[in-house]
Write an enzyme that holds these catalytic residues in place. Structure first.
Site, PDB file in Angstrom:
ATOM      1  N   GLU A 111      20.990   0.610 -16.433  1.00 52.81           N
ATOM      2  CA  GLU A 111      21.543   1.782 -15.772  1.00 52.81           C
ATOM      3  C   GLU A 111      21.603   1.504 -14.275  1.00 52.81           C
ATOM      4  N   PRO A 112      22.325   2.337 -13.573  1.00 52.77           N
ATOM      5  CA  PRO A 112      22.356   2.119 -12.124  1.00 52.77           C
ATOM      6  C   PRO A 112      20.958   1.990 -11.535  1.00 52.77           C
ATOM      7  N   ALA A 119      18.092   1.255 -13.377  1.00 50.71           N
ATOM      8  CA  ALA A 119      17.128   0.611 -14.261  1.00 50.71           C
ATOM      9  C   ALA A 119      17.691  -0.668 -14.839  1.00 50.71           C
ATOM     10  N   SER A 125      15.767  -4.514 -14.454  1.00 47.45           N
ATOM     11  CA  SER A 125      14.544  -5.239 -14.822  1.00 47.45           C
ATOM     12  C   SER A 125      13.540  -4.284 -15.445  1.00 47.45           C
ATOM     13  N   GLU A 137      17.671 -14.054 -27.792  1.00 51.83           N
ATOM     14  CA  GLU A 137      18.651 -13.648 -26.777  1.00 51.83           C
ATOM     15  C   GLU A 137      18.593 -14.542 -25.540  1.00 51.83           C
ATOM     16  N   ARG A 192      39.609 -40.016  -8.062  1.00 51.78           N
ATOM     17  CA  ARG A 192      39.895 -39.672  -6.668  1.00 51.78           C
ATOM     18  C   ARG A 192      39.476 -40.801  -5.722  1.00 51.78           C
ATOM     19  N   THR A 227      16.100 -11.160 -15.268  1.00 49.64           N
ATOM     20  CA  THR A 227      16.277 -12.077 -14.129  1.00 49.64           C
ATOM     21  C   THR A 227      15.259 -13.223 -14.218  1.00 49.64           C
ATOM     22  N   GLU A 262      13.244 -14.104 -12.114  1.00 52.85           N
ATOM     23  CA  GLU A 262      11.944 -13.647 -11.617  1.00 52.85           C
ATOM     24  C   GLU A 262      11.146 -13.013 -12.768  1.00 52.85           C
TER      25      GLU A 262
HETATM   26  C1  FAD Z   1      39.898 -23.075   2.320  1.00 57.78           C
HETATM   27  C2  FAD Z   1      40.269 -24.360   2.950  1.00 57.78           C
HETATM   28  C3  FAD Z   1      40.911 -24.353   4.176  1.00 57.78           C
HETATM   29  C4  FAD Z   1      41.322 -25.542   4.751  1.00 57.78           C
HETATM   30  N1  FAD Z   1      42.033 -25.507   5.909  1.00 57.78           N
HETATM   31  C5  FAD Z   1      42.609 -26.654   6.351  1.00 57.78           C
HETATM   32  C6  FAD Z   1      43.511 -26.633   7.427  1.00 57.78           C
HETATM   33  O1  FAD Z   1      43.763 -25.582   8.011  1.00 57.78           O
HETATM   34  N2  FAD Z   1      44.090 -27.771   7.799  1.00 57.78           N
HETATM   35  C7  FAD Z   1      43.801 -28.945   7.176  1.00 57.78           C
HETATM   36  O2  FAD Z   1      44.360 -29.961   7.540  1.00 57.78           O
HETATM   37  N3  FAD Z   1      42.943 -29.007   6.151  1.00 57.78           N
HETATM   38  C8  FAD Z   1      42.353 -27.888   5.718  1.00 57.78           C
HETATM   39  N4  FAD Z   1      41.489 -27.934   4.656  1.00 57.78           N
HETATM   40  C9  FAD Z   1      41.238 -29.195   3.997  1.00 57.78           C
HETATM   41  C10 FAD Z   1      39.821 -29.740   4.230  1.00 57.78           C
HETATM   42  O3  FAD Z   1      39.718 -30.213   5.525  1.00 57.78           O
HETATM   43  C11 FAD Z   1      39.536 -30.825   3.178  1.00 57.78           C
HETATM   44  O4  FAD Z   1      39.410 -30.191   1.943  1.00 57.78           O
HETATM   45  C12 FAD Z   1      38.275 -31.593   3.452  1.00 57.78           C
HETATM   46  O5  FAD Z   1      38.416 -32.381   4.579  1.00 57.78           O
HETATM   47  C13 FAD Z   1      37.908 -32.503   2.283  1.00 57.78           C
HETATM   48  O6  FAD Z   1      38.966 -33.289   1.873  1.00 57.78           O
HETATM   49  P1  FAD Z   1      39.389 -33.348   0.335  1.00 57.78           P
HETATM   50  O7  FAD Z   1      39.483 -31.986  -0.151  1.00 57.78           O
HETATM   51  O8  FAD Z   1      40.535 -34.230   0.213  1.00 57.78           O
HETATM   52  O9  FAD Z   1      38.134 -34.021  -0.355  1.00 57.78           O
HETATM   53  P2  FAD Z   1      37.917 -35.580  -0.557  1.00 57.78           P
HETATM   54  O10 FAD Z   1      38.099 -36.250   0.732  1.00 57.78           O
HETATM   55  O11 FAD Z   1      38.700 -36.021  -1.718  1.00 57.78           O
HETATM   56  O12 FAD Z   1      36.370 -35.601  -0.936  1.00 57.78           O
HETATM   57  C14 FAD Z   1      35.890 -35.507  -2.265  1.00 57.78           C
HETATM   58  C15 FAD Z   1      34.390 -35.728  -2.229  1.00 57.78           C
HETATM   59  O13 FAD Z   1      34.124 -37.064  -1.781  1.00 57.78           O
HETATM   60  C16 FAD Z   1      33.193 -37.033  -0.734  1.00 57.78           C
HETATM   61  N5  FAD Z   1      33.358 -38.163   0.159  1.00 57.78           N
HETATM   62  C17 FAD Z   1      34.408 -38.438   0.929  1.00 57.78           C
HETATM   63  N6  FAD Z   1      34.206 -39.576   1.599  1.00 57.78           N
HETATM   64  C18 FAD Z   1      32.974 -40.025   1.262  1.00 57.78           C
HETATM   65  C19 FAD Z   1      32.181 -41.148   1.640  1.00 57.78           C
HETATM   66  N7  FAD Z   1      32.600 -42.040   2.491  1.00 57.78           N
HETATM   67  N8  FAD Z   1      30.970 -41.270   1.097  1.00 57.78           N
HETATM   68  C20 FAD Z   1      30.536 -40.390   0.206  1.00 57.78           C
HETATM   69  N9  FAD Z   1      31.238 -39.311  -0.182  1.00 57.78           N
HETATM   70  C21 FAD Z   1      32.447 -39.138   0.343  1.00 57.78           C
HETATM   71  C22 FAD Z   1      33.446 -35.714  -0.066  1.00 57.78           C
HETATM   72  O14 FAD Z   1      32.363 -35.320   0.712  1.00 57.78           O
HETATM   73  C23 FAD Z   1      33.686 -34.814  -1.248  1.00 57.78           C
HETATM   74  O15 FAD Z   1      32.444 -34.427  -1.783  1.00 57.78           O
HETATM   75  C24 FAD Z   1      41.046 -26.746   4.115  1.00 57.78           C
HETATM   76  C25 FAD Z   1      40.352 -26.751   2.904  1.00 57.78           C
HETATM   77  C26 FAD Z   1      39.979 -25.573   2.322  1.00 57.78           C
HETATM   78  C27 FAD Z   1      39.285 -25.622   0.996  1.00 57.78           C
HETATM   79  C1  FAD Z   2      27.786  -9.651 -15.859  1.00 57.69           C
HETATM   80  C2  FAD Z   2      26.641  -8.832 -16.337  1.00 57.69           C
HETATM   81  C3  FAD Z   2      26.550  -8.485 -17.670  1.00 57.69           C
HETATM   82  C4  FAD Z   2      25.503  -7.694 -18.129  1.00 57.69           C
HETATM   83  N1  FAD Z   2      25.484  -7.281 -19.432  1.00 57.69           N
HETATM   84  C5  FAD Z   2      24.593  -6.334 -19.801  1.00 57.69           C
HETATM   85  C6  FAD Z   2      24.667  -5.730 -21.073  1.00 57.69           C
HETATM   86  O1  FAD Z   2      25.521  -6.089 -21.897  1.00 57.69           O
HETATM   87  N2  FAD Z   2      23.775  -4.778 -21.389  1.00 57.69           N
HETATM   88  C7  FAD Z   2      22.832  -4.366 -20.521  1.00 57.69           C
HETATM   89  O2  FAD Z   2      22.045  -3.515 -20.863  1.00 57.69           O
HETATM   90  N3  FAD Z   2      22.718  -4.929 -19.296  1.00 57.69           N
HETATM   91  C8  FAD Z   2      23.595  -5.879 -18.912  1.00 57.69           C
HETATM   92  N4  FAD Z   2      23.506  -6.424 -17.664  1.00 57.69           N
HETATM   93  C9  FAD Z   2      22.482  -5.961 -16.742  1.00 57.69           C
HETATM   94  C10 FAD Z   2      21.376  -6.991 -16.475  1.00 57.69           C
HETATM   95  O3  FAD Z   2      20.559  -7.097 -17.580  1.00 57.69           O
HETATM   96  C11 FAD Z   2      20.616  -6.574 -15.215  1.00 57.69           C
HETATM   97  O4  FAD Z   2      21.491  -6.733 -14.129  1.00 57.69           O
HETATM   98  C12 FAD Z   2      19.370  -7.374 -14.974  1.00 57.69           C
HETATM   99  O5  FAD Z   2      18.424  -7.086 -15.943  1.00 57.69           O
HETATM  100  C13 FAD Z   2      18.768  -7.106 -13.587  1.00 57.69           C
HETATM  101  O6  FAD Z   2      18.613  -5.740 -13.376  1.00 57.69           O
HETATM  102  P1  FAD Z   2      19.138  -5.066 -12.027  1.00 57.69           P
HETATM  103  O7  FAD Z   2      20.517  -5.521 -11.831  1.00 57.69           O
HETATM  104  O8  FAD Z   2      18.857  -3.651 -12.092  1.00 57.69           O
HETATM  105  O9  FAD Z   2      18.255  -5.756 -10.904  1.00 57.69           O
HETATM  106  P2  FAD Z   2      16.859  -5.199 -10.373  1.00 57.69           P
HETATM  107  O10 FAD Z   2      15.984  -4.955 -11.533  1.00 57.69           O
HETATM  108  O11 FAD Z   2      17.103  -4.097  -9.438  1.00 57.69           O
HETATM  109  O12 FAD Z   2      16.334  -6.477  -9.589  1.00 57.69           O
HETATM  110  C14 FAD Z   2      16.607  -6.720  -8.215  1.00 57.69           C
HETATM  111  C15 FAD Z   2      15.812  -7.950  -7.802  1.00 57.69           C
HETATM  112  O13 FAD Z   2      14.416  -7.656  -7.910  1.00 57.69           O
HETATM  113  C16 FAD Z   2      13.788  -8.675  -8.631  1.00 57.69           C
HETATM  114  N5  FAD Z   2      12.597  -8.173  -9.334  1.00 57.69           N
HETATM  115  C17 FAD Z   2      12.567  -7.272 -10.307  1.00 57.69           C
HETATM  116  N6  FAD Z   2      11.295  -7.062 -10.698  1.00 57.69           N
HETATM  117  C18 FAD Z   2      10.522  -7.878  -9.947  1.00 57.69           C
HETATM  118  C19 FAD Z   2       9.116  -8.127  -9.867  1.00 57.69           C
HETATM  119  N7  FAD Z   2       8.258  -7.504 -10.654  1.00 57.69           N
HETATM  120  N8  FAD Z   2       8.680  -9.050  -9.001  1.00 57.69           N
HETATM  121  C20 FAD Z   2       9.543  -9.684  -8.193  1.00 57.69           C
HETATM  122  N9  FAD Z   2      10.860  -9.469  -8.206  1.00 57.69           N
HETATM  123  C21 FAD Z   2      11.339  -8.574  -9.079  1.00 57.69           C
HETATM  124  C22 FAD Z   2      14.844  -9.148  -9.553  1.00 57.69           C
HETATM  125  O14 FAD Z   2      14.534 -10.428 -10.073  1.00 57.69           O
HETATM  126  C23 FAD Z   2      16.060  -9.131  -8.663  1.00 57.69           C
HETATM  127  O15 FAD Z   2      16.049 -10.291  -7.906  1.00 57.69           O
HETATM  128  C24 FAD Z   2      24.518  -7.269 -17.227  1.00 57.69           C
HETATM  129  C25 FAD Z   2      24.592  -7.660 -15.890  1.00 57.69           C
HETATM  130  C26 FAD Z   2      25.635  -8.414 -15.444  1.00 57.69           C
HETATM  131  C27 FAD Z   2      25.691  -8.770 -14.004  1.00 57.69           C
END
Ligand code: FAD
Ligand code: FAD
Ligand code: FAD
Ligand code: FAD
Lengths: 388, 388, 388, 388
Positions: free
Chosen positions: B129-130, B132, B134, B248, B274, B371, B373
């Site tokens: 519930e909203p 309830a 955990s 579950e 790549r 969760t 936790e």
């Molecule tokens: C939302 C968004 C906005 C962007 N905006 C712009 C923009 O405005 N203009 C623009 O020009 N570009 C833009 N980019 C592109 C961005 O700069 C590139 O995505 C980024 O530089 C990585 O290049 P790539 O995606 O080709 O990854 P790749 O170069 O293919 O890298 C793939 C993986 O290989 C790793 N890797 C690369 N080289 C090495 C190495 N030597 N050793 C180990 N690991 C390596 C990388 O870290 C990465 O994990 C944008 C990208 C996003 C997602």
């Molecule tokens: C995509 C999705 C599908 C779901 N499907 C279902 C469903 O089909 N049916 C259904 O009944 N519910 C469903 N849920 C709900 C889900 O079970 C709850 O979201 C979950 O149990 C956590 O409860 P809450 O969101 O109220 O978080 P809260 O209980 O408010 O927790 C908030 C935070 O406090 C932490 N916390 C809680 N107790 C403690 C403690 N004692 N000590 C330390 N930390 C604590 C939690 O770990 C969390 O980090 C779904 C949720 C999602 C997001």
């Protein structure tokens, strides 16, 4: 946070307030819709221009406010703290415009800078291609010089921020296929030029209101003065790109810290309020220690980023240090978002919660602007380690 | 993976093949659209029923196939490996139906089980519930017994998987407000009953095709036999809920491992292909070690989960062990997805990549089903540590 | 732990009991002194031999008990659980002896195996050198074949377990300097041979009672039959080394899990007892979650290692899987010890506490037997990733 | 590191040089032996006093140099960078002496401070007891006021740094058993007072040359002026302890960063030199990224700690911020040492390597000076989170 920041003057803080009011009025009510449509309203750019929120650091003669970079810092911080990540002012004002300012010819500055500052034109920069991201030397987009000094540009770019709105795109292209890094130049390409086409807006995990797009250049005919900086900069594109890296990377770090602090603040408020088993979630030691750890790291990050900003303004920030800031703060940002989502329970998975979007938005920060792996390459070289 | 699994017979594997064919034909072509609309087509449920893919473990007399649980295990694995996370068969077949089978009266079994098995009815369970999640003892939905033995149910539920499609909902409600854990019962509520209304489908970070919804019960009049198990189970709802926990939770662990292995497989293929700086991304030591670490942990997880499945089938899986499996594998799943996204570079942020969706889907696995936790609370108690 | 282990029969458990009694009597009262002196009493080896605690898996004809490997598994577990890490029975019985059994000539087996089994001889294996650890092909110790078929051995070895006590050392040496991996052989070198000298016992972070030593070979004259396996195995040393890797690495994993579980048990007891701010340290949620996490991972590791043992006994454990076990469990062991130390507060830094020594001992497990980085190389290759 | 530090003037750096020369001459040649014997030579204290390396921040009238705290910062840095962790100058000069300076009567200052500054007396502070560490309110050592204003002190202390050498010990004792935190006082107890006995020097994982000891007080008769600060401070011991926390904790953070940077420097040198498989260990990407990560975090930590030092000197460092620094840098220090050990391979486990000792020494930094868990309690409270 526990440490007072000392960077900003009252003028800066006044600017922060006025930008907040602008966001409240012009962005906040619409950002959800912009996410749904995949781009911000074009009019926002003009309104920002009118209100002096674009290109603030450009000299007044070019339409800017001659402001120091801290005004832009504030803008990055505020936009990311609020989750208005669709709004691409930063790249426009602090990446695109500076290229023109630093490397452009007088004519280019005259022509473009005032339009960028007013929002008449939206700017983008196109480096990445489907086959070239980290490795920009693999760029295949090429500009062929014609006998009359004009150019013919062909290639495709992807992942271009502001790409769909862009009126002016700085395009990285090979101008000397043999020249490797020394054969690359930057071109100023305008919307509407024949052969320049926009691909689809890319559907993404986050940054939902950002119009990141593909761009295609099919034999686009460019006049000689489309070469940024004119002949003086021919084949010097890489040098320009390198010189701008510290500031560009620091921008990402700045936004990372601001977003992280905002998420912590949201979460602290949430866990104080939300009750489980008879006490606030925030009263459990696991919650408290988690938040103490996050706050500590974000505090540490803030001090570091502020130091980098200081160094930047003194012209002393090197690329390795900026790379440290970029990689470390964005890793941190993702960690912060991950934990904050968890502390929200099920609500952390619901799109309407700011922390959920912040989680989705954060993930790309470790990837663009140079991946965090590439950052480590840079740092490692500065440490004098051998290898690649 | 390097260790051969030994759980499955050739019959199981034949089933896996046939379910794969079903997915290829009935799910794969549509799942993208279902994500866009926020729910799977209702007809899918009927097709699954016709083809024997629902409630396989129910006895034949109730419309099932009398199959062992491994068939359901396979279904969880295949759906999550493919990213078909909108398809809520698991909860329907292995959570909802078993409640009726284990605790229902003969009439209830007769009435509902065949309909669940055929897909005529879609099942859901509404605990949260909203206010309830955990802490289920904080449930405020209540059923008031009427003099004639009927009930009046009021309250609201949220986060309900299959909620928007649901024809039959098992509702957790207080039946004795003073009774605490011992004052809770389960009710069978059908679509269309006056006062039972569906709220909005919830917009989520991932599981985009899942019709998770809010449900409202405004003074719904329930006949006496809407009480699951009839009077014998009155106020015993918590006991039922507790008994089903191991299976579950294990279901979530099973899906976590399958999704993780699939993401690794995708990523290995991607990084081999790549190229950056003249060699495959997969040739860099950072990539290789990262993948070696992920594969090791997922291999370890698979062996553990298979052991838990074995124990479950021998009636020997206790809640603490299932909680270990749930928490540990879902933490792992998120780690795997995070690294796999990173290795995809910019593509890892694009929605069209399976690994991107897998990243978004994974995040909730640490939250629902109890969760992580809460899992630790359970484990800690089994270790004899002084409590909360 | 919550999952019952199924590997062991009552006979195995009876053996465990009797080995525990042996430890109580012959090791426990002295181990502290042995740490101070840097080696265990030589007599322990003879006592162990007399009581059948050496080389149990050797066939009876060679002085062993013809026992399955589970008896040795138990011995590893018990020694490490108790922190008796100075006692090098494992390497002696399950690394040195098997080399002779698997590759030795009949004469070598006859000569050496009974003496190893009785404790008359202590065995060691000398691969590593000051300049060659991970990279065994860089070994510079060389044996030059003499016209009469005898050999002259020169070189130095370091980090040799049991080195100071060793009566028999299997020495890895180049026999064909051009042959690379295919030019390496194994030699049986006895204490007292002219030119074979022992260096200092190495002072270490942990394993304080282990007589790890340097060994020097200054033109040691070896008879032809000092070549392990005789001529048949000339230049085949690397193959032998490779074949034994799975079992050798699994031994480390076995000890890692046993040591980890023991540390958890110690710590659970400690935190239940120790009071701070009016309640046991173990009542704080941070303590409880930490221990729940450690116990979960150790439980998962135990199931995995037990699976590997099963595979090994079926001759089905490959090197990649054993490498997963070695790296993952030893990383875990260090993490467990680190957290357990922390939960002990100041006492965790005091040498008299078992957990403190366990911390010091654990650190080397990620280094020897192939560093964990080398393990990842192995795994990565099994995954088909392009290489180094 | 890549960012220049700006805290220090040339005078400070000159001091650093001269202290380095002192270490080279008076400490470096002997520290190994001191580790073996478990304490530094008593004469070192006198030499340090003679050379002005004790109590530098005390006013000149009390025998100090009236120096700012940066001189002490330098001393912490240099001692820990070199691994001279047996040398307890820091606690003596910057914890013990300041208590007397801040809270002592004129007579006490006159009497003790010059002796501490000259090295005639070695100082210690005794808070912890076998049953009271984190929870100082559980202290059982008690001082009973006699009718003539004198006191009778009984109790035992443990883990006392400089304890075995100590000539003057500040002892925390209950003076009002009902008063809780408000019933505690500090006493100045001198070596040789009847009933004051030293227990054994404690054998530890690291800090081997530190004479950490147990101290016993058996009905020690103390004159009235043994109460620190005289009657004015009676029952105010806790307040004093609290006020000194920021600086005390920052001292640990300072040493953590210095030790970490030194370990990185050692390791970078080592991996450049050490070859495996034909190239330096430092050429492998895993090594490079690991070192880039460590250097980044240590650089970030240095900037943060330097900021904290600045705040401290402006009287603006609060306890929560100092706790952040203490916990975060010491966690980091342990991580750095762990990775640096690993990169040394087998040598990382050998006591003669500085990195090995640095590993052993580091572990306690997360425990003393308030455990890192207690740091999180403090931070959490500053964040306004509910609970304890
Ligand atoms: C939302 C968004 C906005 C962007 N905006 C712009 C923009 O405005 N203009 C623009 O020009 N570009 C833009 N980019 C592109 C961005 O700069 C590139 O995505 C980024 O530089 C990585 O290049 P790539 O995606 O080709 O990854 P790749 O170069 O293919 O890298 C793939 C993986 O290989 C790793 N890797 C690369 N080289 C090495 C190495 N030597 N050793 C180990 N690991 C390596 C990388 O870290 C990465 O994990 C944008 C990208 C996003 C997602
Ligand atoms: C995509 C999705 C599908 C779901 N499907 C279902 C469903 O089909 N049916 C259904 O009944 N519910 C469903 N849920 C709900 C889900 O079970 C709850 O979201 C979950 O149990 C956590 O409860 P809450 O969101 O109220 O978080 P809260 O209980 O408010 O927790 C908030 C935070 O406090 C932490 N916390 C809680 N107790 C403690 C403690 N004692 N000590 C330390 N930390 C604590 C939690 O770990 C969390 O980090 C779904 C949720 C999602 C997001
Ligand atoms: C207590 C102890 C007992 C031992 N007992 C024995 C024994 O009985 N017999 C025996 O022969 N040896 C023994 N050893 C030696 C042990 O096997 C080696 O220490 C180990 O193999 C590592 O070799 P190394 O020390 O030379 O490290 P190096 O090989 O120099 O490794 C240094 C670092 O480089 C890393 N590295 C190496 N290759 C790569 C790569 N390709 N990519 C990335 N990183 C890499 C390593 O992981 C390590 O972090 C023992 C060692 C110890 C400490
Ligand atoms: C080498 C060394 C030198 C020292 N020097 C001195 C000295 O000079 N003078 C002196 O007085 N003392 C000294 N100490 C003692 C030191 O200050 C204590 O060890 C430290 O404060 C921890 O106290 P403890 O050992 O009693 O651990 P405990 O307080 O028993 O703590 C045990 C565990 O419980 C955790 N814990 C405690 N409270 C909580 C909580 N509320 N929630 C969750 N977890 C909690 C702790 O973090 C720790 O993990 C020294 C200790 C060492 C090891």
């Amino acid at each position: 946070m526990t440490i007072e920041r000392t960077l900003f003057t009252p003028d800066h803080e006044a600017f922060r307030d006025s930008f907040r009011r602008f966001m409240d009025k012009e962005i906040a009510p619409f950002h959800d819709d912009w996410e749904a449509q995949g781009y911000v309203d074009r009019a926002l750019w003009n309104k920002a221009g009118e209100n002096g929120f674009l290109c603030m650091s450009l000299p007044e003669e070019h339409g800017g406010a001659g402001a120091d970079l801290l005004y832009s810092v504030i803008q990055f911080e505020e936009l990311w703290a609020r989750g208005f990540t669709g709004v691409g002012f930063g790249l426009h004002s602090e990446i695109v415009a500076p290229y023109i300012l630093h490397y452009g010819t007088e004519a280019q500055k005259k022509n473009y800078l005032p339009k960028l500052a007013s929002g008449e034109m939206v700017g983008a920069i196109a480096m990445s291609e489907p086959g070239a991201g980290s490795d920009l030397q693999a760029v295949r987009t090429a500009a062929l010089k014609q006998p009359d000094g004009s150019w013919r540009l062909s290639g495709s770019k992807t992942f271009i921020t502001n790409g769909w709105h862009a009126d002016l795109v700085i395009v990285v292209a090979k101008t000397d296929p043999e020249g490797g890094a020394k054969g690359t130049s930057l071109f100023l390409v305008e919307r509407g030029m024949p052969g320049f086409e926009k691909g689809q807006r890319l559907k993404k995990l986050g940054l939902k209101a950002q119009d990141t797009s593909e761009l295609f250049f099919n034999d686009v005919h460019l006049p000689p003065d489309a070469l940024l900086g004119g002949q003086a900069q021919e084949n010097r594109g890489f040098v320009c790109l390198m010189e701008q890296l510290p500031w560009e990377r620091l921008q990402i770090a700045i936004s990372a810290v601001a977003a992280s602090q905002a998420a912590i603040d949201h979460t602290v408020a949430y866990v104080k309020d939300r009750k489980v088993f008879g006490q606030p979630v925030g009263a459990y030691q696991n919650t408290r220690y988690t938040l103490a750890e996050l706050q500590t790291e974000v505090q540490v990050a803030q001090v570091f980023v502020d130091k980098c900003i200081e160094l930047l303004m003194q012209q002393k920030l090197d690329t390795a240090t900026a790379s440290m800031a970029k990689y470390w703060t964005t890793d941190l940002q993702c960690k912060v978002m991950d934990e904050c989502v968890q502390l929200h329970g099920g609500y952390g998975f619901m799109w309407e919660y700011p922390v959920t979007r912040a989680y989705a938005d954060a993930r790309v920060q470790r990837i663009y602007g140079g991946t965090n792996e590439i950052m480590k390459e840079v740092i490692t070289r500065a440490m004098g380690l051998p290898g690649r």
